[in-house]
Write an enzyme that holds these catalytic residues in place. Structure first.
Site, mmCIF file in Angstrom:
data_model
loop_
_atom_site.group_PDB
_atom_site.id
_atom_site.type_symbol
_atom_site.label_atom_id
_atom_site.label_comp_id
_atom_site.label_asym_id
_atom_site.label_seq_id
_atom_site.Cartn_x
_atom_site.Cartn_y
_atom_site.Cartn_z
ATOM 1 N N LYS A 1 3.803 -6.993 3.956
ATOM 2 C CA LYS A 1 3.522 -5.590 3.632
ATOM 3 C C LYS A 1 3.163 -4.898 4.937
ATOM 4 O O LYS A 1 2.661 -5.518 5.870
ATOM 5 C CB LYS A 1 2.408 -5.456 2.610
ATOM 6 C CG LYS A 1 0.999 -5.750 3.041
ATOM 7 C CD LYS A 1 0.236 -4.732 3.804
ATOM 8 C CE LYS A 1 0.413 -3.320 3.357
ATOM 9 N NZ LYS A 1 -0.426 -2.408 4.221
ATOM 10 N N GLU B 1 6.268 4.581 7.655
ATOM 11 C CA GLU B 1 5.882 5.831 7.001
ATOM 12 C C GLU B 1 6.661 7.034 7.528
ATOM 13 O O GLU B 1 6.614 7.351 8.713
ATOM 14 C CB GLU B 1 4.387 6.072 7.183
ATOM 15 C CG GLU B 1 3.559 5.150 6.301
ATOM 16 C CD GLU B 1 2.076 5.191 6.605
ATOM 17 O OE1 GLU B 1 1.703 5.808 7.610
ATOM 18 O OE2 GLU B 1 1.319 4.602 5.820
ATOM 19 N N THR C 1 0.880 -1.187 0.000
ATOM 20 C CA THR C 1 0.000 0.000 0.000
ATOM 21 C C THR C 1 0.910 1.228 0.000
ATOM 22 O O THR C 1 1.364 1.655 -1.053
ATOM 23 C CB THR C 1 -0.973 0.027 1.206
ATOM 24 O OG1 THR C 1 -0.238 -0.088 2.419
ATOM 25 C CG2 THR C 1 -1.990 -1.080 1.094
ATOM 26 N N SER D 1 -4.462 4.650 -0.577
ATOM 27 C CA SER D 1 -3.661 3.419 -0.727
ATOM 28 C C SER D 1 -3.281 3.183 -2.179
ATOM 29 O O SER D 1 -3.827 3.798 -3.067
ATOM 30 C CB SER D 1 -4.452 2.238 -0.200
ATOM 31 O OG SER D 1 -5.639 2.102 -0.966
ATOM 32 N N ASN E 1 -0.027 10.737 6.540
ATOM 33 C CA ASN E 1 -1.255 10.253 7.164
ATOM 34 C C ASN E 1 -2.346 11.315 7.252
ATOM 35 O O ASN E 1 -3.439 11.044 7.735
ATOM 36 C CB ASN E 1 -0.948 9.671 8.538
ATOM 37 C CG ASN E 1 -0.251 8.342 8.382
ATOM 38 O OD1 ASN E 1 -0.843 7.398 7.874
ATOM 39 N ND2 ASN E 1 1.015 8.281 8.774
ATOM 40 N N THR F 1 -1.277 -3.178 10.207
ATOM 41 C CA THR F 1 -1.881 -3.514 8.910
ATOM 42 C C THR F 1 -0.743 -4.078 8.177
ATOM 43 O O THR F 1 -0.079 -3.458 7.379
ATOM 44 C CB THR F 1 -2.440 -2.394 8.057
ATOM 45 O OG1 THR F 1 -3.592 -1.906 8.682
ATOM 46 C CG2 THR F 1 -2.955 -2.919 6.718
#
Lengths: 383, 383
Positions: free
Chosen positions: A168, A259, A146, A383, A378, A179
């Site tokens: 992932k 991230e 993603t 995605s 964020n 996630t």
């Protein structure tokens, strides 16, 4: 080589059109046997996505013949219709592969609260099935990305057998897993109970100790599939260690690609009264936004480490705490230690040692810094 | 009018040279009686700054004649020497004011792990004492600022008596209180037990429900001093409500001035099985970095609210959860609700309602968004 490093597995990754970007978004992993044993661990979040609810049910049988994974949508908080979408996905894969739907695990990742475009996903399964290959592991790993900037794979070779995997995950990494979708495969001939114990032990000390942003996903899934295609049954300890190594490798790749991160932070808690204490303290430090900002600014702010330790229930005496940052004991006996200007913060890796002086147990938790890039990424997630 | 709104109090704020910037950094609040009753609540962090350790001891007697507060240094994690510095501060104030050191509370805020410049602080006390005034409340409030952009004061007038106060705090606001220093004064004639019960009740539903960044300070201190100078003893309920109102006003000012914030977020948890459940869910939502980034980006991302609720131990059925953002029920029965495009996110105030559909209890937790400015400010903190 990802999930196809082990014999007996085929995989594919295709662009089904689930992502508006047109990137790859659907992966298929098929176990050709002879064994179809599997184990799984799932998010501890009580709000569980439809695919997690489905796959938990499938894994109860200890038998998985294929896994369908999609990016571009988490299928979480989508109600009974979302669960029907997952069911329909399994039915479609079963039809195309000639399997039973009850043996097909499903994993999804992407935005919460949005229905999947089934008119694209179902034809995508046919396309993926047509592209299945014993060399398809990389493509599958790419299709589950993603916000990941790179795809993540790892392999450990045993004596005539192998454990391989793909992962992932970039945001939402937390103790209850992230996630984070992970599929591990092996051609070792191991039964469900053996897979289950090896997988639980491995995740406990790897994925469970990665905490990027303290957020716990609705979709975390880690699956371990065994084909038995090597005909070899290694000792369980050797096998479990191989699974742990693959998980550890993938966990490091996850945190390294978190991230917006500019620092990879390893927090080693030593001399704790118990392993639980060590993990609690490690997580508390890993989740301290102020410390994570300071480390981003290359500031060895050990006061924020002590402040984080102080919020835990672990056994310690505040006046005996010691903290080292990148090898310099900047805090000794709960007070000012060696000169903080000696700490070299220029590199991406940051190593914090928190000495609780309360016992002999230890644990390591990995995290990253908190950056403006994390906020930007964020504030406008897609995605 | 701050801490001098109530009769019987004098205050001062001066620049003692503790801050390198040369800004005001030392405040003095003196209770001229006739009563010297006081109550205090302190950080729940187990790593407590020297002034907190000192003041907890002072407050055991229920009697406080003066409070010395400094910004420019937290005097936390400074070992026995740091405690001696606090002791010397109290002794100096006692000498200058003609009080006993055991009646003088101390509060400090600023960097952790750095000794205070006592050669500047002690002369500063003389300077402050020389400047004491029944109109000095504003100056005192200004002198305790660190990264605060504005000073914070509040007053509630009773029938012939008043409760007033000042607060500082911008980062590190959390359930166990914050690097939050608050001094409240009243001229109502209330004994220590009455002050204690009013203060604990008030902080429980105000400062304790402010959670800016999940970090808990080593220095949080909230003091309530009564002079009895009005000669009036109001009913305890009326008095407690006045204290609660002042605390609520100051708490809102704290969250409104939180580091880097661009949104003030009010999280109202309704239909919870217990108040504890409601608070746990409110805090979990308030601490979710991903949600805080989304709200910064004016994205009504209710999936992140559900994901945060799912990590709690509160009683709820995931399929019965409802979430409203700014009046739009974007999530109904754990799934997609009304059109999220209807949510107007343009204003600074954001109101989230989380309906647990599990009982009748409610709680409100206040937080702010997570911004690049927060990261910048905390990557290079200096007080």
């Amino acid at each position: 080589m990802s999930v196809t490093a082990a014999k007996g597995f085929e995989a594919a990754g295709v662009a089904a059109g689930i992502k508006v970007s047109g990137s790859e978004d659907l992966a298929l992993v098929v176990n050709r046997g002879p064994r179809l044993a599997a184990a799984g661990v799932f998010t501890a979040n009580r709000v569980k996505a439809a695919p997690v609810q489905w796959s938990e049910q499938v894994l109860r049988s200890g038998r998985v013949s294929a896994v369908v994974l999609n990016s571009g949508g988490a299928n979480a908080c989508t109600g009974p219709e979302g669960f029907q979408d997952t069911h329909a996905t399994a039915e479609k894969a079963a039809e195309v592969l000639g399997h039973s739907a009850g043996e097909i695990a499903i994993a999804s990742t992407g935005l919460i609260g949005v229905r999947l475009p089934m008119d694209k996903l179902l034809p995508g399964i046919e396309k993926a099935a047509a592209g299945l290959s014993a060399h398809g592991g990389e493509k599958a790993a790419i299709a589950i990305k993603t916000t990941d900037t790179v795809h993540k794979t790892a392999v450990v070779q045993g004596d005539g057998w192998a454990v391989g995997g793909m992962a992932k995950g970039a945001g939402m990494l937390a103790p209850g897993l992230a996630t984070m979708l992970v599929v591990l495969t092996t051609d070792a001939d191991i039964d469900t109970a053996g897979l289950d114990s090896a997988l639980r032990a491995a995740t406990r000390s790897t994925f469970d100790r990665v905490d990027s942003d303290g957020c716990m996903s609705t979709n975390d899934t880690v699956l371990l599939l065994a084909s038995g295609a090597s005909g070899i049954t290694p000792g369980l300890e050797v096998f479990a260690e191989a699974v742990r190594e693959v998980c550890d490798d993938l966990a490091r790749q996850l945190i390294g690609d978190a991230e917006g991160a500019s620092k990879d932070i390893r927090i080693e808690v030593i001399n704790a009264a118990s392993e639980d204490d060590a993990v609690e303290v490690g997580r508390s430090i890993a989740r301290n936004n102020l410390l994570k900002c300071a480390l981003h600014g290359e500031d060895p702010n050990w006061g924020r480490v002590l402040s984080a330790i102080g919020t835990t229930s672990a056994a310690f005496d505040p006046d005996r705490l010691n903290v080292a940052i990148n090898g310099v004991w900047v805090c000794r006996n709960g007070s000012v230690g060696d000169d903080r200007d000696l700490v070299d913060m220029r590199y991406r890796d940051v190593h914090i040692v928190a000495d609780l002086a309360a016992g002999t147990r230890t644990a390591t938790v990995r995290t990253n810094d908190l950056t403006a890039d994390y906020v930007h990424e964020n504030s406008a997630y897609s995605s």
